[in-house]
Design an enzyme around this catalytic site. Structure first.
Site, PDB file in Angstrom:
ATOM      1  N   GLY A   1       0.824  -1.211   0.000  1.00  0.00           N
ATOM      2  CA  GLY A   1       0.000   0.000   0.000  1.00  0.00           C
ATOM      3  C   GLY A   1       0.853   1.252   0.000  1.00  0.00           C
ATOM      4  O   GLY A   1       1.704   1.462  -0.865  1.00  0.00           O
ATOM      5  N   GLY A   2       0.626   2.099   1.009  1.00  0.00           N
ATOM      6  CA  GLY A   2       1.346   3.363   1.098  1.00  0.00           C
ATOM      7  C   GLY A   2       2.847   3.171   1.155  1.00  0.00           C
ATOM      8  O   GLY A   2       3.609   4.045   0.722  1.00  0.00           O
TER       9      GLY A   2
ATOM     10  N   GLY B   1      15.062   9.320 -35.552  1.00  0.00           N
ATOM     11  CA  GLY B   1      14.730   9.762 -34.199  1.00  0.00           C
ATOM     12  C   GLY B   1      15.838   9.440 -33.214  1.00  0.00           C
ATOM     13  O   GLY B   1      16.100  10.214 -32.286  1.00  0.00           O
ATOM     14  N   ALA B   2      16.518   8.316 -33.409  1.00  0.00           N
ATOM     15  CA  ALA B   2      17.570   7.939 -32.459  1.00  0.00           C
ATOM     16  C   ALA B   2      18.698   8.963 -32.515  1.00  0.00           C
ATOM     17  O   ALA B   2      19.271   9.326 -31.488  1.00  0.00           O
ATOM     18  CB  ALA B   2      18.097   6.545 -32.773  1.00  0.00           C
TER      19      ALA B   2
HETATM   20  C1  HXC Z   1      -1.828  -2.916  11.462  1.00  0.00           C
HETATM   21  C2  HXC Z   1      -0.657  -4.754  10.749  1.00  0.00           C
HETATM   22  C3  HXC Z   1      -0.885  -4.403   9.394  1.00  0.00           C
HETATM   23  C4  HXC Z   1      -1.629  -3.212   9.127  1.00  0.00           C
HETATM   24  C5  HXC Z   1       0.310  -6.185   9.440  1.00  0.00           C
HETATM   25  N1  HXC Z   1       0.092  -5.862  10.705  1.00  0.00           N
HETATM   26  N2  HXC Z   1      -0.279  -5.307   8.601  1.00  0.00           N
HETATM   27  N3  HXC Z   1      -1.114  -4.009  11.758  1.00  0.00           N
HETATM   28  N4  HXC Z   1      -2.071  -2.502  10.205  1.00  0.00           N
HETATM   29  N5  HXC Z   1      -1.833  -2.769   7.880  1.00  0.00           N
HETATM   30  C6  HXC Z   1       0.579  -6.538  11.912  1.00  0.00           C
HETATM   31  C7  HXC Z   1       0.020  -7.933  12.107  1.00  0.00           C
HETATM   32  O1  HXC Z   1      -1.174  -7.858  12.810  1.00  0.00           O
HETATM   33  C8  HXC Z   1       1.121  -8.581  12.937  1.00  0.00           C
HETATM   34  O2  HXC Z   1       1.010  -8.155  14.275  1.00  0.00           O
HETATM   35  C9  HXC Z   1       2.375  -7.947  12.394  1.00  0.00           C
HETATM   36  O3  HXC Z   1       1.972  -6.748  11.725  1.00  0.00           O
HETATM   37  C10 HXC Z   1       3.079  -8.825  11.383  1.00  0.00           C
HETATM   38  O4  HXC Z   1       2.125  -9.222  10.394  1.00  0.00           O
HETATM   39  P1  HXC Z   1       1.998 -10.725   9.896  1.00  0.00           P
HETATM   40  O5  HXC Z   1       0.819 -10.778   9.013  1.00  0.00           O
HETATM   41  O6  HXC Z   1       2.060 -11.663  11.071  1.00  0.00           O
HETATM   42  O7  HXC Z   1       3.360 -10.907   9.096  1.00  0.00           O
HETATM   43  P2  HXC Z   1       3.591 -11.581   7.668  1.00  0.00           P
HETATM   44  O8  HXC Z   1       2.967 -12.927   7.608  1.00  0.00           O
HETATM   45  O9  HXC Z   1       5.057 -11.484   7.423  1.00  0.00           O
HETATM   46  O10 HXC Z   1       2.811 -10.660   6.614  1.00  0.00           O
HETATM   47  C11 HXC Z   1       3.170  -9.305   6.452  1.00  0.00           C
HETATM   48  C12 HXC Z   1       2.196  -8.587   5.509  1.00  0.00           C
HETATM   49  C13 HXC Z   1       0.735  -8.848   5.955  1.00  0.00           C
HETATM   50  C14 HXC Z   1       2.415  -9.111   4.061  1.00  0.00           C
HETATM   51  C15 HXC Z   1       2.560  -7.103   5.510  1.00  0.00           C
HETATM   52  O11 HXC Z   1       0.638  -8.560   7.351  1.00  0.00           O
HETATM   53  C16 HXC Z   1      -0.260  -8.014   5.210  1.00  0.00           C
HETATM   54  O12 HXC Z   1      -0.624  -8.321   4.078  1.00  0.00           O
HETATM   55  N6  HXC Z   1      -0.700  -6.922   5.837  1.00  0.00           N
HETATM   56  C17 HXC Z   1      -1.662  -6.008   5.194  1.00  0.00           C
HETATM   57  C18 HXC Z   1      -0.977  -5.205   4.112  1.00  0.00           C
HETATM   58  C19 HXC Z   1      -1.874  -4.206   3.446  1.00  0.00           C
HETATM   59  O13 HXC Z   1      -2.866  -4.533   2.804  1.00  0.00           O
HETATM   60  N7  HXC Z   1      -1.537  -2.940   3.637  1.00  0.00           N
HETATM   61  C20 HXC Z   1      -2.198  -1.875   2.937  1.00  0.00           C
HETATM   62  C21 HXC Z   1      -2.800  -0.967   3.954  1.00  0.00           C
HETATM   63  S1  HXC Z   1      -3.659   0.282   3.093  1.00  0.00           S
HETATM   64  P3  HXC Z   1       1.560  -9.002  15.511  1.00  0.00           P
HETATM   65  O14 HXC Z   1       1.018  -8.326  16.707  1.00  0.00           O
HETATM   66  O15 HXC Z   1       1.040 -10.399  15.312  1.00  0.00           O
HETATM   67  O16 HXC Z   1       3.048  -8.940  15.432  1.00  0.00           O
HETATM   68  C22 HXC Z   1      -2.515   1.448   2.686  1.00  0.00           C
HETATM   69  C23 HXC Z   1      -3.110   2.587   1.931  1.00  0.00           C
HETATM   70  C24 HXC Z   1      -2.199   3.781   1.895  1.00  0.00           C
HETATM   71  O17 HXC Z   1      -1.382   1.365   2.955  1.00  0.00           O
HETATM   72  C25 HXC Z   1      -2.506   4.579   0.681  1.00  0.00           C
HETATM   73  C26 HXC Z   1      -1.542   5.681   0.450  1.00  0.00           C
HETATM   74  C27 HXC Z   1      -1.615   6.192  -0.953  1.00  0.00           C
END
Ligand code: HXC
Length: 516
Positions: free
Chosen positions: A171-172, A406-407
């Site tokens: 994401g961000g 062009g090149a």
């Molecule tokens: C809060 C989060 C989180 C999130 C992960 N965690 N993503 N907490 N907000 N977005 C936390 C989990 O709960 C976990 O907490 C710890 O981080 C590690 O995550 P895991 O899933 O256990 O690790 P892993 O299996 O390695 O997977 C990592 C990951 C996955 C691929 C990043 O967590 C994931 O897909 N997260 C969501 C990613 C996502 O969709 N982000 C986009 C957000 S929207 P604990 O307590 O167990 O350690 C965005 C929009 C911005 O960003 C736009 C700007 C233009």
């Protein structure tokens, strides 16, 4: 024990706790994945003992009702240190704290070091390992991202910004790197995507894993989003140090000079026989580049994407230069949409940071085809024109063989403002190749001939005699000199020395409007 001693012990205990990030168990999990912690990474990146941390006591500011565990530092370690004795500001996301996700205070800490980097005119380096926006912080997290992106843009071209991706960047977390000058990824360890595999499956039904969706290999070969890929975190952090050695600390300084390890006057006889006599036989421009620059200094950027174009940093006589070239052994060095984007971005990166441009030209032109035309080759090719015309750094070009149509024009030609234009005797400067030109211009004459094939061949040979050499262009002033290939290195080094104080102020305006 004196009261002061107790306070100091308390401070030490708090500090030690902050160093443990999200706790031993999560650190072990991080290590089990083959990943280092934020602090271990900073140790490897910076000169030993130079890291100074800032704002380690910050925690999230959610109210108690919504609160998740509070961790000192809020999931990002920030501060400053040195690389090769030069100050840099840094931030390293701590995946052991909420998955390195970005909340309000985490974002505040990153903005703080970005601001300090700008104020002091030094690079900002981000070590990213993050799940993106922190869900618990809602819109505050989105706003914090916007604060970072705005700074990425406003500081672009003022201080170097380097992103090292050392884990997921979802994401961000993908957009900030995309706005920086250089992205470094690690094989099988870093991922970059806006929406992850689960969301994609729900929305489009496509089934894909993280590696195939946004792994280092995909961004290095298909999307062109990453600039370099390392095999390990250690290698990535070393690469970051090496890349920085080509950049000045800011846009009003020159890149660092290092005493040449290679004789500036060295001539290379092998270059004289590098270009085959048959214009259809390829050769390796990489080999040409290696023989001209200071030995072993080439650091290629995006080496596995749009390989018909070559870009990278090198040193010539100890001075940093940006190399742009075609690779005639890949698609004959034709310019397609991806090659145009690759060249444009690199030319602009060098121009921002006072890195002179050396362009080696061997291209039959833009790639013909419906796909390319419909894909916007006009728009993309125009970017190359824009970038070279806009660039005010010293610009030197060497036409080694084909510079057709062009090149010829877009690849640092004289009237785009290039300072010195060289050609090798093998250069062919023409509107197009002999076969194509003869078919168009002499179509009726060939059709009317008693032996059309023989007439066509005769006309091709005549065209080649007239245009497939650099003397015609040099006679009209389009080339500054025709040089023996072996002289290329000393000639370029002398030209660079003569251009060192080049002054080419741009006319005042808000900003140009590059086609995108
Ligand atoms: C809060 C989060 C989180 C999130 C992960 N965690 N993503 N907490 N907000 N977005 C936390 C989990 O709960 C976990 O907490 C710890 O981080 C590690 O995550 P895991 O899933 O256990 O690790 P892993 O299996 O390695 O997977 C990592 C990951 C996955 C691929 C990043 O967590 C994931 O897909 N997260 C969501 C990613 C996502 O969709 N982000 C986009 C957000 S929207 P604990 O307590 O167990 O350690 C965005 C929009 C911005 O960003 C736009 C700007 C233009």
């Amino acid at each position: 024990m004196a009261q002061d001693d107790r306070r100091i012990l308390e401070l030490r205990a708090i500090r030690e706790k902050s160093w443990q990030g999200g706790g031993t168990e999560r650190i072990n999990r991080q290590h089990a994945k083959g990943k280092l912690t934020a602090r271990e990474r900073l140790e490897l990146l910076l000169d030993p003992g130079t890291f100074n941390e800032l704002e380690p006591f910050i925690t999230h500011q959610l109210d108690e009702a919504n609160s998740v565990d509070r961790y000192l530092g809020d999931g990002v370690v920030t501060g400053y240190g040195q690389i090769d004795g030069r100050t840099v500001y840094v931030y390293a996301q701590d995946f052991t704290v909420y998955g390195g996700t970005l909340g309000e205070m985490h974002g505040h800490k990153i903005c703080r070091v970005m601001d300090l980097a700008l104020r002091n005119g030094v690079p900002i380096i981000g070590l990213l390992d993050s799940g993106g926006a922190r869900i618990q912080e809602g819109v505050k997290s989105l706003g914090a991202y916007a604060e970072i992106f705005r700074r990425n843009v406003q500081y672009s071209g003022v201080i170097p910004q380097i992103s090292v991706l050392l884990g997921p960047c979802a994401g961000g977390a993908a957009y900030s790197p995309a706005l920086t000058d250089i992205i470094i990824m690690v094989e099988k360890n870093s991922y970059m995507f806006l929406t992850g595999p689960e969301v994609i499956k729900t929305v489009t039904g496509e089934v894909v894993d993280a590696e195939a969706l946004g792994g280092a290999n995909v961004h290095a070969t298909v999307s062109g989003t990453t600039h370099v890929v390392a095999k390990s975190e250690h290698e990535a952090l070393n690469l970051c140090r090496r890349i920085l050695s080509f950049f000045p600390s800011n846009n009003v300084e020159n890149p660092p000079y290092s005493a040449p390890i290679d004789d500036p006057l060295r001539m290379d006889d092998e270059l004289n026989s590098m270009v085959p006599l048959d214009p259809g036989t390829p050769y390796y421009m990489h080999a040409v580049i290696e023989r001209v620059i200071d030995r072993d200094t080439f650091l290629e950027i995006q080496p596995d994407w749009a390989q018909n174009a070559v870009v990278g940093f090198a040193r010539l006589g100890g001075h940093c230069v940006g190399i742009v070239a075609q690779e005639p052994s890949i698609m004959a060095g034709v310019i397609d949409i991806d090659a145009a984007d690759k060249i444009t971005r690199f030319v602009r990166t060098c121009d921002c940071f006072n890195i002179p441009l050396i362009t080696f030209v061997d291209s039959p032109g833009f790639l013909p085809g419906v796909g390319q035309e419909h894909g916007g080759i006009i728009r993309h090719g125009a970017k190359v024109l824009y970038a070279y015309s806009e660039a005010t750094v010293p610009k030197i070009s060497v036409i080694t063989r084909k510079a057709y149509g062009g090149a010829y024009v877009v690849m640092s030609s004289k009237y785009l403002g290039t300072d010195v234009n060289y050609a090798w005797p093998s250069a062919e400067i023409a509107v197009m190749g002999a076969e194509g030109a003869v078919n168009i211009v002499y179509r009726n004459q060939i059709a009317a001939a008693a032996d059309p094939a023989a007439e066509r061949e005769r006309l091709i040979q005549e065209y080649r005699r007239q245009f497939s050499n650099p003397y015609h262009a040099a006679g009209a002033g389009y080339i500054d000199d025709i040089i023996e290939p072996r002289e290329t290195r000393p000639k370029i080094i002398a030209s660079l020395a003569a251009l060192r104080d080049k002054y080419a102020p741009a006319p005042p305006r808000k900003h140009g409007n590059i086609p995108v």
